[in-house]
Scaffold this motif. Sequence first.
Motif, PDB file in Angstrom:
ATOM      1  N   MET A   1     -49.759   7.684  92.514  1.00  0.00           N
ATOM      2  CA  MET A   1     -48.616   8.452  92.979  1.00  0.00           C
ATOM      3  C   MET A   1     -47.541   7.493  93.468  1.00  0.00           C
ATOM      4  SD  MET A   1     -50.470  11.585  94.977  1.00  0.00           S
ATOM      5  CE  MET A   1     -49.146  12.742  94.756  1.00  0.00           C
ATOM      6  N   SER A   5     -44.850   9.916  98.452  1.00  0.00           N
ATOM      7  CA  SER A   5     -45.596  11.146  98.181  1.00  0.00           C
ATOM      8  C   SER A   5     -46.510  11.470  99.347  1.00  0.00           C
ATOM      9  CB  SER A   5     -46.449  10.992  96.918  1.00  0.00           C
ATOM     10  OG  SER A   5     -45.653  10.744  95.797  1.00  0.00           O
ATOM     11  N   ASP A  28     -52.035   5.987 105.387  1.00  0.00           N
ATOM     12  CA  ASP A  28     -50.967   5.506 104.524  1.00  0.00           C
ATOM     13  C   ASP A  28     -51.566   4.495 103.562  1.00  0.00           C
ATOM     14  OD1 ASP A  28     -48.734   3.478 103.799  1.00  0.00           O
ATOM     15  OD2 ASP A  28     -47.677   5.261 104.518  1.00  0.00           O
ATOM     16  N   VAL A  32     -48.084   6.099 100.153  1.00  0.00           N
ATOM     17  CA  VAL A  32     -48.510   7.487  99.949  1.00  0.00           C
ATOM     18  C   VAL A  32     -49.276   7.923 101.185  1.00  0.00           C
ATOM     19  CG1 VAL A  32     -49.912   9.051  98.552  1.00  0.00           C
ATOM     20  CG2 VAL A  32     -48.654   7.197  97.454  1.00  0.00           C
TER      21      VAL A  32
END
Length: 68
Positions: A1, A5, A28, A32
């Motif tokens: 991703m 995101s 984290d 992401v």
Amino acid sequence: MRPGSVVLDLAAEEGGNCVLTRVGEEVDHGGVRVVGAHQLASELAPESSQLYARNILEFVRLLLDEQG
């Protein structure tokens, strides 16, 4: 991703759907954010439930109007 995101894992309490999920924590990973929701329903405002119910009611009314 892509970085930025957010993954909100609603199944965190049962082990989760993401390898990085930790119950009740935010992780984290490379930009992401993985949120391990813990009792999410109790944390949401009552208004969100009322809004959802209203949307369903209006949708059903539209279906009934089309039926005649």
